[in-house]
Each structure stands twice: as structure tokens, then as C-alpha cells.
Motif scaffolding. Structure first.
Motif, short mmCIF file in Angstrom:
data_model
loop_
_atom_site.label_atom_id
_atom_site.label_comp_id
_atom_site.label_asym_id
_atom_site.label_seq_id
_atom_site.Cartn_x
_atom_site.Cartn_y
_atom_site.Cartn_z
N ARG A 1 -3.84 -1.03 2.80
CA ARG A 1 -3.78 0.44 2.93
C ARG A 1 -3.50 1.09 1.59
O ARG A 1 -4.07 2.14 1.27
CB ARG A 1 -2.72 0.83 3.96
N TYR A 2 -2.63 0.47 0.79
CA TYR A 2 -2.33 1.01 -0.54
C TYR A 2 -3.55 0.91 -1.45
O TYR A 2 -3.88 1.85 -2.18
CB TYR A 2 -1.13 0.27 -1.14
N GLU B 1 -4.89 4.96 1.20
CA GLU B 1 -4.42 5.63 2.42
C GLU B 1 -2.96 6.05 2.31
O GLU B 1 -2.55 7.01 2.97
CB GLU B 1 -4.58 4.69 3.63
N ILE B 2 -2.18 5.33 1.50
CA ILE B 2 -0.77 5.69 1.30
C ILE B 2 -0.49 5.73 -0.20
O ILE B 2 -1.16 5.08 -0.99
CB ILE B 2 0.18 4.68 2.00
N LYS C 1 -6.65 0.92 -0.56
CA LYS C 1 -7.68 1.88 -0.12
C LYS C 1 -7.29 3.32 -0.43
O LYS C 1 -8.11 4.22 -0.27
CB LYS C 1 -7.91 1.75 1.38
#
Length: 77
Positions: free
Chosen positions: A58-59, A63-64, A61
């Protein structure tokens, strides 16, 4: 079943074991169950490791953000 429990025909525990003659097969079954449990546990993926991998994905990509990543990473530890 009685023939096996009394050790006739050379199978099972010897005659005269009494209660041990009945515990012997239970012991063997217990060993099989324990072995199956340990193998399944060793082959199962670690849950926390997978959670950290998802967090890293997620990091990567975007996203966060970094602060959220670090906070969530600390929460997993």
C-alpha cells in the motif's frame, strides 16, 4: 478389535498389558494428530508477515503516506 487389543497374531501390544493395551493405540493416534498439527502449523503462512507485506504494498502504491505507514508498522510489531 478384541484380537488386536490382546496382541493375537503378533499385532498390537503383548497380552497381559491390561490398561496399557488400550492406551497404546490411543498414544499412536495422538502422535499422528500431533504430527499433522505441527506440519500444518509449519506450512501455514505467518499472519503478521502477510499484514506487513500488504502494508508495504500500500505504501509503494502511494495509497498511504510515510507517517501512516510508520504508525501502522509500529502497531503490527
Amino acid at each position: 478389535m478384541m484380537a488386536w487389543a490382546h496382541g493375537m497374531y503378533g499385532y498390537g501390544p503383548p497380552m497381559g498389558w491390561g490398561l496399557l493395551g488400550w492406551l497404546y493405540p490411543l498414544f499412536l493416534v495422538g502422535l499422528l494428530v500431533l504430527g499433522a498439527y505441527l506440519v500444518a502449523r509449519a506450512l501455514a503462512p505467518k499472519r503478521q508477515d502477510r499484514a506487513l507485506e500488504i502494508l508495504k504494498e500500500r505504501y509503494a502504491k502511494g495509497e498511504i503516506d510515510k507517517e501512516t505507514f510508520e504508525r501502522m508498522k509500529r502497531d503490527l510489531a
